[in-house]
Write a protein that holds these residues in place. Structure first.
Motif, PDB file in Angstrom:
ATOM      1  N   THR A   4       0.806  -1.217   0.000  1.00 37.62           N
ATOM      2  CA  THR A   4       0.000   0.000   0.000  1.00 37.62           C
ATOM      3  C   THR A   4       0.842   1.272   0.000  1.00 37.62           C
ATOM      4  OG1 THR A   4      -0.087   0.028   2.413  1.00 37.62           O
ATOM      5  CG2 THR A   4      -1.857  -1.142   1.251  1.00 37.62           C
ATOM      6  N   GLY A   5       2.154   1.128   0.153  1.00 37.61           N
ATOM      7  CA  GLY A   5       3.008   2.308   0.172  1.00 37.61           C
ATOM      8  C   GLY A   5       3.205   2.868   1.569  1.00 37.61           C
ATOM      9  N   THR A   6       2.454   2.380   2.537  1.00 36.64           N
ATOM     10  CA  THR A   6       2.600   2.864   3.912  1.00 36.64           C
ATOM     11  C   THR A   6       3.452   1.928   4.760  1.00 36.64           C
ATOM     12  OG1 THR A   6       0.572   1.766   4.578  1.00 36.64           O
ATOM     13  CG2 THR A   6       0.399   4.073   3.862  1.00 36.64           C
ATOM     14  N   ASP A   7       3.808   0.756   4.230  1.00 38.82           N
ATOM     15  CA  ASP A   7       4.659  -0.172   4.981  1.00 38.82           C
ATOM     16  C   ASP A   7       6.043   0.424   5.128  1.00 38.82           C
ATOM     17  OD1 ASP A   7       3.291  -3.076   3.308  1.00 38.82           O
ATOM     18  OD2 ASP A   7       2.512  -1.874   4.966  1.00 38.82           O
ATOM     19  N   LYS A   8       6.591   0.331   6.323  1.00 34.33           N
ATOM     20  CA  LYS A   8       7.927   0.869   6.561  1.00 34.33           C
ATOM     21  C   LYS A   8       8.971  -0.119   6.069  1.00 34.33           C
ATOM     22  CE  LYS A   8       6.720   3.671  10.506  1.00 34.33           C
ATOM     23  NZ  LYS A   8       6.959   3.968  11.905  1.00 34.33           N
ATOM     24  N   ALA A   9      10.080   0.412   5.591  1.00 35.94           N
ATOM     25  CA  ALA A   9      11.177  -0.450   5.166  1.00 35.94           C
ATOM     26  C   ALA A   9      11.775  -1.127   6.400  1.00 35.94           C
ATOM     27  CB  ALA A   9      12.242   0.369   4.449  1.00 35.94           C
ATOM     28  N   HIS A  10      12.208  -2.357   6.240  1.00 34.59           N
ATOM     29  CA  HIS A  10      12.789  -3.103   7.351  1.00 34.59           C
ATOM     30  C   HIS A  10      14.166  -2.540   7.668  1.00 34.59           C
ATOM     31  CE1 HIS A  10      13.683  -6.393   9.980  1.00 34.59           C
ATOM     32  NE2 HIS A  10      14.803  -6.607   9.330  1.00 34.59           N
ATOM     33  N   LYS A  11      14.346  -2.118   8.922  1.00 38.66           N
ATOM     34  CA  LYS A  11      15.644  -1.614   9.358  1.00 38.66           C
ATOM     35  C   LYS A  11      16.446  -2.758   9.939  1.00 38.66           C
ATOM     36  CE  LYS A  11      14.524   3.123  10.557  1.00 38.66           C
ATOM     37  NZ  LYS A  11      14.561   4.126  11.631  1.00 38.66           N
ATOM     38  N   SER A  12      17.743  -2.751   9.693  1.00 37.09           N
ATOM     39  CA  SER A  12      18.579  -3.782  10.284  1.00 37.09           C
ATOM     40  C   SER A  12      18.667  -3.548  11.785  1.00 37.09           C
ATOM     41  CB  SER A  12      19.971  -3.782   9.662  1.00 37.09           C
ATOM     42  OG  SER A  12      20.680  -2.632  10.044  1.00 37.09           O
ATOM     43  N   PHE A  13      18.966  -4.604  12.510  1.00 34.03           N
ATOM     44  CA  PHE A  13      18.994  -4.547  13.965  1.00 34.03           C
ATOM     45  C   PHE A  13      20.008  -3.533  14.470  1.00 34.03           C
ATOM     46  CE2 PHE A  13      20.420  -6.246  18.109  1.00 34.03           C
ATOM     47  CZ  PHE A  13      19.216  -6.156  18.778  1.00 34.03           C
ATOM     48  N   LEU A  14      21.204  -3.484  13.876  1.00 29.84           N
ATOM     49  CA  LEU A  14      22.264  -2.588  14.341  1.00 29.84           C
ATOM     50  C   LEU A  14      22.061  -1.142  13.930  1.00 29.84           C
ATOM     51  CD1 LEU A  14      25.410  -4.831  13.851  1.00 29.84           C
ATOM     52  CD2 LEU A  14      24.224  -4.278  15.977  1.00 29.84           C
ATOM     53  N   SER A  15      21.111  -0.863  13.044  1.00 29.69           N
ATOM     54  CA  SER A  15      20.896   0.529  12.638  1.00 29.69           C
ATOM     55  C   SER A  15      19.918   1.252  13.551  1.00 29.69           C
ATOM     56  CB  SER A  15      20.392   0.581  11.194  1.00 29.69           C
ATOM     57  OG  SER A  15      19.080   0.040  11.128  1.00 29.69           O
ATOM     58  N   ARG A  16      19.319   0.543  14.486  1.00 31.96           N
ATOM     59  CA  ARG A  16      18.396   1.180  15.421  1.00 31.96           C
ATOM     60  C   ARG A  16      19.180   1.994  16.440  1.00 31.96           C
ATOM     61  NH1 ARG A  16      14.568  -4.093  16.379  1.00 31.96           N
ATOM     62  NH2 ARG A  16      13.887  -4.227  14.215  1.00 31.96           N
ATOM     63  N   PRO A  17      18.710   3.204  16.776  1.00 26.83           N
ATOM     64  CA  PRO A  17      19.478   4.067  17.685  1.00 26.83           C
ATOM     65  C   PRO A  17      19.699   3.471  19.073  1.00 26.83           C
ATOM     66  CG  PRO A  17      17.703   5.299  16.636  1.00 26.83           C
ATOM     67  CD  PRO A  17      17.531   3.872  16.249  1.00 26.83           C
ATOM     68  N   GLY A  18      18.708   2.792  19.611  1.00 22.37           N
ATOM     69  CA  GLY A  18      18.857   2.198  20.934  1.00 22.37           C
ATOM     70  C   GLY A  18      19.925   1.120  20.959  1.00 22.37           C
ATOM     71  N   VAL A  19      19.988   0.335  19.907  1.00 19.72           N
ATOM     72  CA  VAL A  19      20.978  -0.734  19.824  1.00 19.72           C
ATOM     73  C   VAL A  19      22.367  -0.149  19.620  1.00 19.72           C
ATOM     74  CG1 VAL A  19      21.720  -2.739  18.470  1.00 19.72           C
ATOM     75  CG2 VAL A  19      19.300  -2.385  18.972  1.00 19.72           C
ATOM     76  N   ARG A  20      22.472   0.889  18.821  1.00 18.91           N
ATOM     77  CA  ARG A  20      23.784   1.495  18.570  1.00 18.91           C
ATOM     78  C   ARG A  20      24.350   2.132  19.828  1.00 18.91           C
ATOM     79  NH1 ARG A  20      22.863   4.513  13.009  1.00 18.91           N
ATOM     80  NH2 ARG A  20      23.463   6.232  14.332  1.00 18.91           N
ATOM     81  N   ARG A  21      23.497   2.572  20.752  1.00 21.89           N
ATOM     82  CA  ARG A  21      23.988   3.105  22.025  1.00 21.89           C
ATOM     83  C   ARG A  21      24.308   1.989  23.002  1.00 21.89           C
ATOM     84  NH1 ARG A  21      19.730   7.863  22.483  1.00 21.89           N
ATOM     85  NH2 ARG A  21      18.479   6.123  21.818  1.00 21.89           N
ATOM     86  N   LEU A  22      23.610   0.872  22.909  1.00 18.80           N
ATOM     87  CA  LEU A  22      23.778  -0.210  23.860  1.00 18.80           C
ATOM     88  C   LEU A  22      25.006  -1.069  23.572  1.00 18.80           C
ATOM     89  CD1 LEU A  22      22.446  -1.521  26.307  1.00 18.80           C
ATOM     90  CD2 LEU A  22      21.215  -3.005  24.726  1.00 18.80           C
ATOM     91  N   VAL A  23      25.380  -1.235  22.318  1.00 19.21           N
ATOM     92  CA  VAL A  23      26.501  -2.102  21.955  1.00 19.21           C
ATOM     93  C   VAL A  23      27.819  -1.616  22.573  1.00 19.21           C
ATOM     94  CG1 VAL A  23      27.905  -2.910  20.019  1.00 19.21           C
ATOM     95  CG2 VAL A  23      25.428  -3.083  19.916  1.00 19.21           C
ATOM     96  N   PRO A  24      28.200  -0.343  22.454  1.00 15.48           N
ATOM     97  CA  PRO A  24      29.456   0.084  23.100  1.00 15.48           C
ATOM     98  C   PRO A  24      29.417  -0.077  24.622  1.00 15.48           C
ATOM     99  CG  PRO A  24      28.726   1.741  21.549  1.00 15.48           C
ATOM    100  CD  PRO A  24      27.629   0.738  21.657  1.00 15.48           C
ATOM    101  N   PHE A  25      28.267   0.190  25.238  1.00 13.55           N
ATOM    102  CA  PHE A  25      28.141   0.008  26.685  1.00 13.55           C
ATOM    103  C   PHE A  25      28.351  -1.454  27.055  1.00 13.55           C
ATOM    104  CE2 PHE A  25      25.475  -1.107  30.336  1.00 13.55           C
ATOM    105  CZ  PHE A  25      26.080  -0.333  31.309  1.00 13.55           C
ATOM    106  N   ALA A  26      27.780  -2.370  26.297  1.00 14.01           N
ATOM    107  CA  ALA A  26      27.921  -3.797  26.586  1.00 14.01           C
ATOM    108  C   ALA A  26      29.365  -4.253  26.424  1.00 14.01           C
ATOM    109  CB  ALA A  26      27.003  -4.603  25.674  1.00 14.01           C
TER     110      ALA A  26
END
Length: 87
Positions: A4-26
Motif C-alpha cells: 500500500t506504500g505505507t509499509d515501513k522499510a525493514h531496518k537492520s537490527f544494528l541501525s536502530r538508535p537504541g541498539v547502537r547506544r547499547l553495543v558500546p556500553f555492553a
C-alpha cells in the motif's frame, strides 16, 4: 497481500538508535568486568579516615558502579534539558 506504500522499510537490527547506544556500553562493561574479577588480591584502602582491607575486585566494582550511576544521571539530566519544552 498487496503493498500500500505505507509499509515501513525493514531496518537492520544494528541501525536502530537504541541498539547502537547499547553495543558500546555492553562491550565496555564486559571488558571492565573481566578486569575487575581478574584482580582478586586483598588491598588496604583509606576511606577518608579508616583503613579498610578488602578484595581489589570489590573496590573496582564499587568504583565502576558509581561511574555507571554518574553516567545515567548525566544522560538523564541532559535528555530532560534538551527535550524541546516550550519556553
Amino acid at each position: 497481500m498487496t503493498y500500500t506504500g505505507t509499509d515501513k522499510a525493514h531496518k537492520s537490527f544494528l541501525s536502530r538508535p537504541g541498539v547502537r547506544r547499547l553495543v558500546p556500553f555492553a562491550v565496555v562493561t564486559a571488558i571492565a568486568l573481566v578486569f575487575i574479577f581478574e584482580n582478586r588480591a586483598s588491598v588496604e584502602i583509606r576511606l577518608l579516615i579508616p583503613m579498610v582491607t578488602m578484595p581489589l575486585w570489590g573496590a573496582l566494582l564499587i568504583a565502576w558502579g558509581l561511574g555507571v550511576l554518574a553516567c545515567v544521571v548525566t544522560v538523564r539530566r541532559r535528555s530532560h534539558r534538551h527535550s524541546g519544552r516550550p519556553k
